[in-house]
Structure formats: C-alpha cells, structure tokens
Motif scaffolding. Structure first.
Motif, PDB file in Angstrom:
ATOM      1  N   PRO A   1       0.815  -1.227   0.000  1.00 20.09           N
ATOM      2  CA  PRO A   1       0.000   0.000   0.000  1.00 20.09           C
ATOM      3  C   PRO A   1       0.850   1.279   0.000  1.00 20.09           C
ATOM      4  CG  PRO A   1      -0.929  -1.589   1.521  1.00 20.09           C
ATOM      5  CD  PRO A   1       0.388  -2.157   1.051  1.00 20.09           C
TER       6      PRO A   1
ATOM      7  N   SER B   1     -12.083   3.299  -4.993  1.00 14.49           N
ATOM      8  CA  SER B   1     -11.348   2.461  -4.034  1.00 14.49           C
ATOM      9  C   SER B   1     -11.788   0.995  -4.062  1.00 14.49           C
ATOM     10  CB  SER B   1     -11.479   3.025  -2.618  1.00 14.49           C
ATOM     11  OG  SER B   1     -12.829   2.998  -2.221  1.00 14.49           O
TER      12      SER B   1
ATOM     13  N   GLU C   1      -9.464  -3.698  -2.703  1.00 14.29           N
ATOM     14  CA  GLU C   1     -10.026  -2.511  -2.062  1.00 14.29           C
ATOM     15  C   GLU C   1      -8.893  -1.608  -1.594  1.00 14.29           C
ATOM     16  OE1 GLU C   1     -12.999  -3.186   0.876  1.00 14.29           O
ATOM     17  OE2 GLU C   1     -14.112  -4.583  -0.388  1.00 14.29           O
ATOM     18  N   GLY C   2      -9.237  -0.355  -1.318  1.00 11.00           N
ATOM     19  CA  GLY C   2      -8.259   0.592  -0.802  1.00 11.00           C
ATOM     20  C   GLY C   2      -7.305   1.098  -1.870  1.00 11.00           C
TER      21      GLY C   2
END
Length: 183
Positions: free
Chosen positions: A77, A120, A131-132
C-alpha cells in the motif's frame, strides 16, 4: 555546513532504479518495489501524447501488462500511494491531451476533480477483488491504459541511458526470456 546540507537534501531525494534479470524486471523505489515477469509484459515503449499537431514523447517508459493480479498482489500500500501521487501529473497531462480533441471541451470534464481520483474498489479482468489504495492503483492502471496504452509508467530519470535505448534493452531482455522459456 554546505556539504552537510547537500548531503541531507540528497538523502531526502526519491531513489528508484530498475534491475533486469533473466526472468523478470524489478523496480526499486524508496517506498518499496515491484516485480514483473517478462512473460507478463505485453508491450514496452515510450508513451506519447498529442500536443496540437505534434506527437510528443513523455518522460516515461510505459509497460503494458497481461495479468493485473500478478502485479497487484505484490504491491505494498505504501508504494501504491507513491505511484498514484507520482503519476498524477502525467494523468492530468494525458487527460488534457485527450480533451483538446473534443468539441466544446466535453472530454475534459474529468479535469475538474473527479477525473483525478480513483475508485477504491477494483475487480481485475480475472475477477479478483481489491479494495483501498491497491484498488485505486488498479483503476489508475486501467485509466492509463485507456489514455496512453500502458498500465505502468517508469520515470526516465530512473534510467541509466536515454529512454529509446532503454526500451530497446528491455525488449531485448523480454525476447531472450521468451526464447529461454521455449527451449
């Protein structure tokens, strides 16, 4: 004093580079890295946009990949956020280039804000859900492919030679990797 200041500023600079291996391409960034197998790369070249009547090369190497899942499952991330941030300017430039060909500026409507933010949630072509920030990166890759024809962009200041020469080198590695896999 000046030497210490220059050293501190130098340490704060983003550090990124590429490693070429027999079976993969690795991107090393201050915030992480990614790896792409040569067999997962469909196309390598320098992306171009229209500026008026001219076709202008962007200061990036573009990579079009075959399987998003092989890439997105390995990205952290933290690196995804950095890639999204670093690619915002080229996305804006590509959107403006596309918008210049539209009557009454209709195609450039996304320049007002929503066009720079990614959803997202993302579902890859194989059905994998993300997701994210990883999903945002997947959506950005789709947008870049639509606008420029490439999913990933590597800045040319991370190269050790001119972009055209580096594209040639990457394509040579990819061809040789395919020959090894056949044998």
């Amino acid at each position: 004093m000046l030497t210490v200041l220059v050293g501190v500023l130098k340490l704060g600079e983003p550090h990124f580079s590429l490693s070429l291996c027999q079976d993969c391409l690795q991107y090393h960034h201050k915030y992480g890295g990614w790896l792409l197998k040569w067999r997962n790369i469909q196309r390598i070249d320098q992306p171009r946009i229209h500026l008026g009547w001219d076709l202008v090369a962007l200061p990036y190497i573009g990579l079009k990949i075959k399987d998003y899942d092989d890439f997105l499952t390995l990205i952290t991330p933290r690196l995804a956020v950095r890639l999204l941030t670093e690619q915002r300017a080229v996305l804006l430039q590509a959107m403006r280039s596309e918008g210049s060909d539209c009557p009454a500026g209709g195609c450039g409507a996304g320049l007002l804000g929503e066009g720079l933010l990614e959803e997202s949630r993302f579902r890859s072509p194989s059905g994998q859900r993300y997701e994210g920030v990883i999903a945002m990166l997947g959506n950005r890759m789709v947008r870049l492919r639509d606008l420029l024809g490439y999913d990933l962009l590597v800045p040319d200041n991370s190269l050790d030679r001119p972009p055209a020469d580096f594209v040639h080198l990457l394509n040579q590695y990819r061809r040789e990797s395919n020959l090894i896999q056949i044998n």
